[in-house]
Design a protein around this motif. Structure first.
Motif, PDB file in Angstrom:
ATOM      1  N   LYS A 100       5.762  15.350  88.230  1.00 12.01           N
ATOM      2  CA  LYS A 100       6.009  16.589  87.501  1.00 12.01           C
ATOM      3  C   LYS A 100       7.154  17.401  88.115  1.00 12.01           C
ATOM      4  N   ASN A 101       7.453  17.148  89.375  1.00  9.56           N
ATOM      5  CA  ASN A 101       8.543  17.871  90.032  1.00  9.56           C
ATOM      6  C   ASN A 101       9.904  17.228  89.791  1.00  9.56           C
ATOM      7  N   THR A 102       9.909  16.113  89.072  1.00  3.44           N
ATOM      8  CA  THR A 102      11.167  15.421  88.798  1.00  3.44           C
ATOM      9  C   THR A 102      12.071  16.294  87.921  1.00  3.44           C
ATOM     10  N   GLY A 103      13.323  16.461  88.323  1.00  8.84           N
ATOM     11  CA  GLY A 103      14.287  17.206  87.514  1.00  8.84           C
ATOM     12  C   GLY A 103      14.803  16.338  86.387  1.00  8.84           C
ATOM     13  N   LEU A 104      14.723  16.840  85.150  1.00  9.51           N
ATOM     14  CA  LEU A 104      15.103  16.053  83.986  1.00  9.51           C
ATOM     15  C   LEU A 104      16.461  16.471  83.431  1.00  9.51           C
ATOM     16  N   PHE A 105      17.186  15.477  82.955  1.00  8.20           N
ATOM     17  CA  PHE A 105      18.408  15.688  82.187  1.00  8.20           C
ATOM     18  C   PHE A 105      18.082  15.228  80.765  1.00  8.20           C
ATOM     19  N   ALA A 106      17.815  16.179  79.889  1.00  4.64           N
ATOM     20  CA  ALA A 106      17.377  15.869  78.516  1.00  4.64           C
ATOM     21  C   ALA A 106      18.580  15.849  77.582  1.00  4.64           C
ATOM     22  N   PHE A 107      18.775  14.733  76.879  1.00  5.19           N
ATOM     23  CA  PHE A 107      19.852  14.655  75.895  1.00  5.19           C
ATOM     24  C   PHE A 107      19.284  14.166  74.570  1.00  5.19           C
ATOM     25  N   SER A 108      19.909  14.591  73.462  1.00  7.57           N
ATOM     26  CA  SER A 108      19.373  14.240  72.149  1.00  7.57           C
ATOM     27  C   SER A 108      20.434  14.379  71.067  1.00  7.57           C
ATOM     28  N   ALA A 109      20.190  13.702  69.950  1.00  2.00           N
ATOM     29  CA  ALA A 109      21.022  13.822  68.745  1.00  2.00           C
ATOM     30  C   ALA A 109      20.079  13.967  67.553  1.00  2.00           C
ATOM     31  N   ILE A 110      19.354  15.074  67.539  1.00  2.00           N
ATOM     32  CA  ILE A 110      18.359  15.344  66.501  1.00  2.00           C
ATOM     33  C   ILE A 110      18.639  16.703  65.865  1.00  2.00           C
ATOM     34  N   GLY A 111      17.963  16.972  64.744  1.00  2.00           N
ATOM     35  CA  GLY A 111      18.225  18.199  64.004  1.00  2.00           C
ATOM     36  C   GLY A 111      17.880  19.462  64.750  1.00  2.00           C
ATOM     37  N   ARG A 112      16.730  19.468  65.441  1.00  2.56           N
ATOM     38  CA  ARG A 112      16.292  20.660  66.176  1.00  2.56           C
ATOM     39  C   ARG A 112      15.905  20.257  67.600  1.00  2.56           C
TER      40      ARG A 112
END
Length: 334
Positions: free
Chosen positions: A233-245
């Motif tokens: 849970k302490n892992t730092g995330l890099f969130a990427f996406s190509a979605i509408g919202r």
């Protein structure tokens, strides 16, 4: 802008009236046709709703033959035709929805092409389906439909509930009167005030159409090979996406207890280039972050790149707060 919105609404009305008058241009399949669509531009959560309905039908009615028609927006086969069936490789240039449908439901034929009238005829000749699911079909005029699910995003704002370019609606709000059921989506991310506002507003606009609240459930984060990621849970995330919202994607990660450090957003339906993926890898490594995306995005990333990225994928599903989609449809159609 308001003048342009009126012109757009008038053109939409003329198109609808044309196909109502020249009804012989519309095709009535032998199969029942169930449409999953919306009024607005951008994402409202159609794909997970369609997947859940297909799951329910396979569980409850295993003997029924199902088929899906999807436009193939901005893919090379949008103006022609492509068929997905069985467990085999397909071009990555296909839409994420089509590829995900085939991966999740290899025994359900998926017909890709803007001319869904034509696709329905070919599909019936080849597979004799009992039910045809029309993806994003509310604005499609050339098929008779037996049931219309319309999605409305509970996270949208009142300013968006206007015809484009003033707002995000592809058609006037009065069109909701032709829906069989309105699905209020993303209720888990919207506030009670937002949900109450849209329920009241929709009831005033279309008092005779049932409104069903739905919620998106997170199944967890998985690796590209389908195994649970088991991230700390302490892992730092890099969130990427190509979605509408993309806001809903971030909210779902936060609900699971993860910490989003960096974000990268692309246009809805964007196809990732190798160069873009390489940049994501370098940025994640420089910040010591773990890459994560939606299942819809992951389907467009080749396995060798997913392995190189050590890619993590958020899986979700959308369900009604009460009953099941198929049960409600059964009650409505009888």
């Amino acid at each position: 802008m308001s003048i342009l919105a009126k012109i757009y609404s008038k053109l939409s009305y003329i198109e609808r009236t044309f196909f109502e008058f020249f009804h012989f241009l519309k095709y009535r399949p032998k199969a029942k046709v169930i449409s999953i669509g919306n009024l607005s531009m951008g994402g409202t959560g159609k794909t997970p709703v369609l997947f859940e309905i297909l799951n329910e039908f396979q569980d409850q009615y295993p003997d029924l033959k199902l088929m899906v028609l999807t436009r193939g927006y901005r893919c090379p086969w949008e103006n022609s035709f492509y068929e997905l069936y069985g467990s085999c490789e397909h071009p990555f240039e296909l839409t994420d929805e089509a590829l995900m449908l085939n991966k999740r439901f290899p025994k359900i034929p998926v017909m890709v092409g803007k001319n869904r009238h034509h696709a329905a005829i070919i599909g019936e000749m080849r597979y004799q389906p009992d039910i045809i699911f029309l993806d994003d079909g509310f604005q499609y005029r050339r098929l008779y439909k037996d049931f219309d699910f319309i999605l409305w995003d509970a996270m949208s704002t009142p300013d968006e509930a206007k015809p484009i370019p003033d707002g995000r609606l592809r058609e006037p709000i009065e069109r909701l009167k032709q829906a069989n059921v309105i699905l209020l989506t993303r209720c888990e991310s919207a506030s009670d005030k937002q949900i109450e506002y849209w329920q009241k507003w929709l009831n005033e606009k279309v008092p005779n159409v049932p409104i069903v609240k739905t919620k998106t459930c997170c199944e967890g984060i998985f690796k590209y090979d389908g195994k649970p990621a088991n991230l700390d849970k302490n892992t730092g995330l890099f969130a990427f996406s190509a979605i509408g919202r993309p806001e809903s994607f971030y909210e779902q990660l936060k609900q699971l207890g993860y910490n989003i450090i960096s974000k990268k957003e692309f246009r809805d339906h964007h196809r990732f280039s190798d160069n873009e993926l390489e940049k994501l890898i370098k940025e994640a490594q420089s910040k010591n972050l773990t890459l994560v995306c939606t299942e819809k995005d992951a389907i467009k990333i080749r396995p060798e790149f997913a392995e190189k990225m050590d890619l993590n994928i958020l899986r979700i599903k959308t369900i009604p707060e009460q009953n099941r989609f198929s049960n409600f449809l059964h009650l409505q159609t009888n």
